[in-house]
Each structure stands twice: as structure tokens, then as C-alpha cells.
Design a protein around this motif. Structure first.
Motif, PDB file in Angstrom:
ATOM      1  N   LEU A 241     -75.589 -16.754  20.935  1.00 51.00           N
ATOM      2  CA  LEU A 241     -74.818 -15.499  21.014  1.00 51.00           C
ATOM      3  C   LEU A 241     -74.255 -15.173  22.401  1.00 51.00           C
ATOM      4  N   PRO A 242     -75.047 -15.303  23.483  1.00 51.00           N
ATOM      5  CA  PRO A 242     -74.508 -14.937  24.801  1.00 51.00           C
ATOM      6  C   PRO A 242     -73.284 -15.763  25.205  1.00 51.00           C
ATOM      7  N   GLU A 243     -73.118 -16.951  24.603  1.00 52.56           N
ATOM      8  CA  GLU A 243     -71.977 -17.808  24.985  1.00 52.56           C
ATOM      9  C   GLU A 243     -70.714 -17.465  24.208  1.00 52.56           C
ATOM     10  N   LEU A 244     -70.820 -16.625  23.174  1.00 57.08           N
ATOM     11  CA  LEU A 244     -69.661 -16.379  22.311  1.00 57.08           C
ATOM     12  C   LEU A 244     -68.729 -15.339  22.916  1.00 57.08           C
ATOM     13  N   SER A 245     -67.467 -15.386  22.460  1.00 56.16           N
ATOM     14  CA  SER A 245     -66.500 -14.434  23.013  1.00 56.16           C
ATOM     15  C   SER A 245     -65.696 -13.758  21.916  1.00 56.16           C
ATOM     16  N   SER A 246     -64.987 -12.750  22.301  1.00 57.93           N
ATOM     17  CA  SER A 246     -64.041 -11.956  21.490  1.00 57.93           C
ATOM     18  C   SER A 246     -64.534 -11.681  20.067  1.00 57.93           C
TER      19      SER A 246
ATOM     20  N   ALA B  96     -65.790  -5.571  25.058  1.00 56.12           N
ATOM     21  CA  ALA B  96     -66.939  -6.167  24.348  1.00 56.12           C
ATOM     22  C   ALA B  96     -66.562  -6.462  22.895  1.00 56.12           C
ATOM     23  N   GLY B  97     -65.314  -6.862  22.657  1.00 57.11           N
ATOM     24  CA  GLY B  97     -64.859  -7.222  21.304  1.00 57.11           C
ATOM     25  C   GLY B  97     -64.560  -6.015  20.424  1.00 57.11           C
ATOM     26  N   LEU B  98     -64.624  -4.801  20.989  1.00 51.98           N
ATOM     27  CA  LEU B  98     -64.427  -3.583  20.189  1.00 51.98           C
ATOM     28  C   LEU B  98     -63.221  -2.798  20.704  1.00 51.98           C
ATOM     29  N   ARG B  99     -62.530  -2.138  19.773  1.00 50.86           N
ATOM     30  CA  ARG B  99     -61.335  -1.398  20.165  1.00 50.86           C
ATOM     31  C   ARG B  99     -61.718  -0.092  20.874  1.00 50.86           C
ATOM     32  N   VAL B 100     -61.168   0.116  22.052  1.00 50.91           N
ATOM     33  CA  VAL B 100     -61.344   1.398  22.727  1.00 50.91           C
ATOM     34  C   VAL B 100     -60.585   2.423  21.880  1.00 50.91           C
ATOM     35  N   THR B 101     -61.320   3.410  21.343  1.00 52.31           N
ATOM     36  CA  THR B 101     -60.733   4.292  20.323  1.00 52.31           C
ATOM     37  C   THR B 101     -60.732   5.747  20.795  1.00 52.31           C
ATOM     38  N   THR B 102     -59.558   6.206  21.251  1.00 51.19           N
ATOM     39  CA  THR B 102     -59.424   7.611  21.641  1.00 51.19           C
ATOM     40  C   THR B 102     -59.347   8.463  20.369  1.00 51.19           C
TER      41      THR B 102
ATOM     42  N   PRO C  25     -62.536 -22.667  23.284  1.00 47.20           N
ATOM     43  CA  PRO C  25     -61.354 -23.151  22.583  1.00 47.20           C
ATOM     44  C   PRO C  25     -61.038 -24.635  22.836  1.00 47.20           C
ATOM     45  N   HIS C  26     -62.037 -25.385  23.339  1.00 44.56           N
ATOM     46  CA  HIS C  26     -61.746 -26.768  23.747  1.00 44.56           C
ATOM     47  C   HIS C  26     -61.772 -27.767  22.602  1.00 44.56           C
ATOM     48  N   SER C  27     -62.513 -27.453  21.546  1.00 51.81           N
ATOM     49  CA  SER C  27     -62.570 -28.407  20.443  1.00 51.81           C
ATOM     50  C   SER C  27     -62.622 -27.642  19.125  1.00 51.81           C
ATOM     51  N   ASP C  28     -62.226 -28.316  18.030  1.00 52.32           N
ATOM     52  CA  ASP C  28     -62.267 -27.626  16.748  1.00 52.32           C
ATOM     53  C   ASP C  28     -63.380 -28.181  15.851  1.00 52.32           C
ATOM     54  N   GLU C  29     -64.439 -28.632  16.514  1.00 55.26           N
ATOM     55  CA  GLU C  29     -65.637 -29.089  15.798  1.00 55.26           C
ATOM     56  C   GLU C  29     -66.392 -27.860  15.282  1.00 55.26           C
TER      57      GLU C  29
ATOM     58  N   LYS D 180     -68.921 -10.822  14.674  1.00 60.68           N
ATOM     59  CA  LYS D 180     -69.060 -11.632  13.454  1.00 60.68           C
ATOM     60  C   LYS D 180     -70.427 -12.325  13.411  1.00 60.68           C
ATOM     61  N   MET D 181     -70.753 -13.023  14.495  1.00 62.96           N
ATOM     62  CA  MET D 181     -71.993 -13.790  14.492  1.00 62.96           C
ATOM     63  C   MET D 181     -73.211 -12.878  14.676  1.00 62.96           C
ATOM     64  N   GLU D 182     -73.040 -11.786  15.431  1.00 62.87           N
ATOM     65  CA  GLU D 182     -74.130 -10.799  15.518  1.00 62.87           C
ATOM     66  C   GLU D 182     -74.410 -10.244  14.126  1.00 62.87           C
ATOM     67  N   GLY D 183     -73.324 -10.023  13.376  1.00 56.01           N
ATOM     68  CA  GLY D 183     -73.455  -9.507  12.006  1.00 56.01           C
ATOM     69  C   GLY D 183     -74.180 -10.491  11.105  1.00 56.01           C
ATOM     70  N   CYS D 184     -73.820 -11.769  11.212  1.00 51.43           N
ATOM     71  CA  CYS D 184     -74.488 -12.794  10.389  1.00 51.43           C
ATOM     72  C   CYS D 184     -75.983 -12.830  10.710  1.00 51.43           C
ATOM     73  N   LEU D 185     -76.292 -12.733  12.012  1.00 46.96           N
ATOM     74  CA  LEU D 185     -77.700 -12.758  12.427  1.00 46.96           C
ATOM     75  C   LEU D 185     -78.446 -11.550  11.862  1.00 46.96           C
ATOM     76  N   HIS D 186     -77.822 -10.376  12.004  1.00 49.13           N
ATOM     77  CA  HIS D 186     -78.430  -9.140  11.493  1.00 49.13           C
ATOM     78  C   HIS D 186     -78.675  -9.268   9.981  1.00 49.13           C
TER      79      HIS D 186
END
Ligand SMILES: Nc1ncnc2c1ncn2[C@@H]1O[C@H](COP(=O)(O)OP(=O)(O)O)[C@@H](O)[C@H]1O
Ligand SMILES: CC(=O)N[C@@H](CCC(=O)OP(=O)(O)O)C(=O)O
Length: 302
Positions: free
Chosen positions: A242-247, A88-94, A224-228, A252-258
Motif C-alpha cells: 500500500l505505501p508504494e501505491l499512488s493516485s 491523497a487521491g481525494l478531491r478537495v471539495t469546497t 507506470p513502468h510495466s503493464d505486468e 481502490k486497494m485500501e478498499g479491497c483490503l478493508h
């Protein structure tokens, strides 16, 4: 004034004046700047970043730096023979990985940024979310395909205490914050995504702006199909996306929204690979990258 001086100095004066509305609006205001590990690609870039931040400080703003260090952590984990895995974009942290994360963020990346900023004067003071209870977190268990997944010592922020940062700002310092949180309950520390930490701090501090420096031009419309690049979007438009975003774009975008939902006037994702990207953002009427604004700001182009 000689003609030559007029020719060379006048455009410079005009450029400074172009920044006046931005500087006026931000005077005395807090600007949270997140410097991503992927944007810290070379020494010149890091030095230019430090110049920009010190410039803001001298221009009467109150910059707060929150730094990442994902690639630097991955390299150090690799040296320790620990494999990096993200969910989910987060480092698995042992537990073992957490020691390395803390060592790299607080002992290496933060120290380096503090050193670069302090080449310009006695401004930067480094801290982590552990210091003075700045960031408190509880264990984060993300849902993946509807199931809760254990990703170890990754924190979900529950509380921000802005006291230490505000005291530093009142003293004319530049706080440099590593995204590590204390835990309220178990005496451990948590690894927090740096975008999430920056956004939470921006909201808690009542910042005017959150600037997120990364290694792309902004939020791509069809990555990653376009750089628009999407240049501007409201909180509601972002929420739908948000649901369409990855990695890396997810936190980043959740943070901007918050941040904008929490009262921050603008949250921007900008290309940290471009030298002086912070000043470019100020010195151009439209700005660069992607700007997120609260819904009620639609129609206000400032
Ligand atoms: N829609 C998108 N627009 C731009 N980048 C995207 C998008 N979706 C995913 N990404 C990826 O997100 C990365 C930025 O996040 P991340 O690697 O976490 O950077 P940082 O270290 O700056 O936090 C980009 O390099 C890109 O690979
Ligand atoms: C939980 C989590 O994923 N933490 C991040 C913290 C550093 C970070 O966010 O660095 P960037 O901004 O450079 O990506 C990590 O361990 O990589």
C-alpha cells in the motif's frame, strides 16, 4: 439432435457449465460491483455493464452497484469554473463543489445507470448514502507528509446502515448507490470516494465478492513502468504494498483490503473497458485482473 446443432449448441452448454462453480458459490449471495467513472467510457460499455448486472440478478445473485463519476464531476466543475484538485487521491471539495458533486453523482450518473438497468425490467432503485442513513461520515482530514490537511467536505465513513439496501435486495431489486454520505453532527453531506464506499458496503453487507471495475487491467506490479498485472495477492501482501501505491489505486486497494479483512471472500480489480468484464470474470477459471484474498485463503485457488 442434428450434427450442426450439436456443434453449435454443445460449446455453449460447456461454457455455461464452466460458470457453475462460481454461480453455485454465489447463489443468493451479495456481490458489490463498483463501476468507476473512468470505466464509463462509451455507451456500448455501459449497456453491456447493465446486461451483466441483470444477468447476475437472474442467475440468483444479489448485485449491489456502487458507482463513481470522477471524470464526470471534473467536467461539471470545469463548466462551473471550479478547478479540480486532488490530495491523497481525494478531491478537495469546497461547499460549492459539493453541490456539483451531489448533482452529478445522484442526478446524472446514478440516473443513467438506473435507466440502463431498468431497460431489462423493474429492477434498479437509486439511492445515495444519505438515504435511510445508509452511509454516515465525519470530516476526513488526511495526513500528508505527517501533517493533517483540510480537503473540505470529504467524508470518512463512520457507520453503515444496510437496512434500505437489504430491503431492496429482499424485494428482488438492484440497489444503485451514489457515494455521498450524511453527517451525524452538522446537517451537511460529504463526498466519499466511491471505491471506499463500495468496500465499506461490501463488508457491512457481508458480501461474497467485491468487484471494482476501472480503466486498467488490474494492479500493475511496477506502474507506470510495466503493464505486468499482479493476478493474486493476500491481504498481508497487499498491506505491505500500500505505501508504494499512488493516485486512484490508493483508495481502490485500501478498499479491497478493508473488504477482505471485513469478511468479504474476494475483492477484485478488473478492467471495465473490456465489454462484459463481469461475465468474463465468472466465465474463466482463473478470472481476470487482480484478486485480493484473505490471508487464510492462501492455497485455496477458488
Ligand atoms: N499500480 C497501479 N496499477 C494500475 N493503475 C495504477 C497504479 N497506480 C496508479 N494507477 C492509476 O490508477 C488509475 C485508476 O484509478 P482511478 O483513476 O481513480 O479510476 P476509477 O475512476 O475507476 O476509480 C489508473 O488509471 C492508473 O492511472
Ligand atoms: C472524495 C472523492 O474523491 N470523491 C470522488 C467521488 C467519485 C469517485 O470516486 O469516482 P471514481 O470512482 O470515478 O473515481 C470524486 O469527487 O471524484
Amino acid at each position: 439432435m442434428s450434427t450442426t446443432r450439436k456443434h453449435t449448441a454443445l460449446p455453449k452448454a460447456q461454457i455455461l457449465i464452466e460458470a457453475l462453480p462460481w454461480l453455485t458459490r454465489h447463489h443468493g449471495r451479495i456481490v458489490v460491483i463498483k463501476f468507476g467513472g473512468n470505466a464509463m467510457v462509451d455507451e456500448d460499455l455501459k449497456a453491456a455493464f447493465a446486461q451483466d448486472v441483470v444477468f447476475l440478478r437472474h442467475a440468483g445473485l444479489k448485485p449491489v452497484v456502487v458507482h463513481g463519476g470522477g471524470p464526470q464531476i471534473s467536467a461539471a466543475l470545469d463548466r462551473h469554473g471550479i478547478v479540480s484538485e486532488f490530495k491523497a487521491g481525494l478531491r478537495v471539495t469546497t461547499e460549492d463543489a459539493m453541490d456539483v458533486v451531489r448533482m452529478v453523482l445522484a442526478g446524472q450518473v446514478q440516473r443513467e445507470l438506473v435507466g440502463l438497468l431498468n431497460q431489462h425490467g423493474p429492477f434498479a432503485v437509486g439511492l445515495t448514502g444519505e438515504d435511510a442513513h445508509t452511509i454516515t461520515a465525519t470530516r476526513h482530514t488526511p495526513q500528508i507528509d505527517g501533517e493533517p490537511v483540510d480537503i473540505g467536505r470529504v467524508g470518512e465513513i463512520t457507520e453503515i446502515d444496510t437496512g434500505a439496501i437489504e430491503a431492496l435486495l429482499a424485494d428482488g431489486r438492484i440497489p444503485v448507490v451514489s457515494s455521498i454520505a450524511r453527517s451525524q453532527d452538522d446537517g451537511h453531506v460529504y463526498n466519499v470516494n466511491a471505491d471506499t464506499a463500495a468496500a465499506a458496503l461490501a463488508a457491512a453487507l457481508g458480501a461474497e465478492t467485491l468487484m471494482v471495475l476501472t480503466d486498467v487491467e488490474g494492479l500493475y506490479e511496477d506502474w507506470p513502468h510495466s503493464d505486468e498485472v499482479i493476478s493474486r495477492l493476500t491481504a498481508s501482501q497487499l498491506e505491505k504494498l500500500l505505501p508504494e501505491l499512488s493516485s486512484g489505486m490508493v483508495p481502490k486497494m485500501e478498499g479491497c483490503l478493508h473488504a477482505v479483512r471485513g469478511g468479504v471472500r474476494t475483492a477484485r480489480v478488473i478492467d471495465g473497458r473490456v465489454q462484459h468484464s463481469i461475465l468474463l470474470e465468472i466465465f474463466t477459471d482463473e478470472g481476470i485482473g487482480t484478486m485480493v484474498v484473505p490471508d487464510e485463503a492462501e492455497g485455496d485457488k477458488s
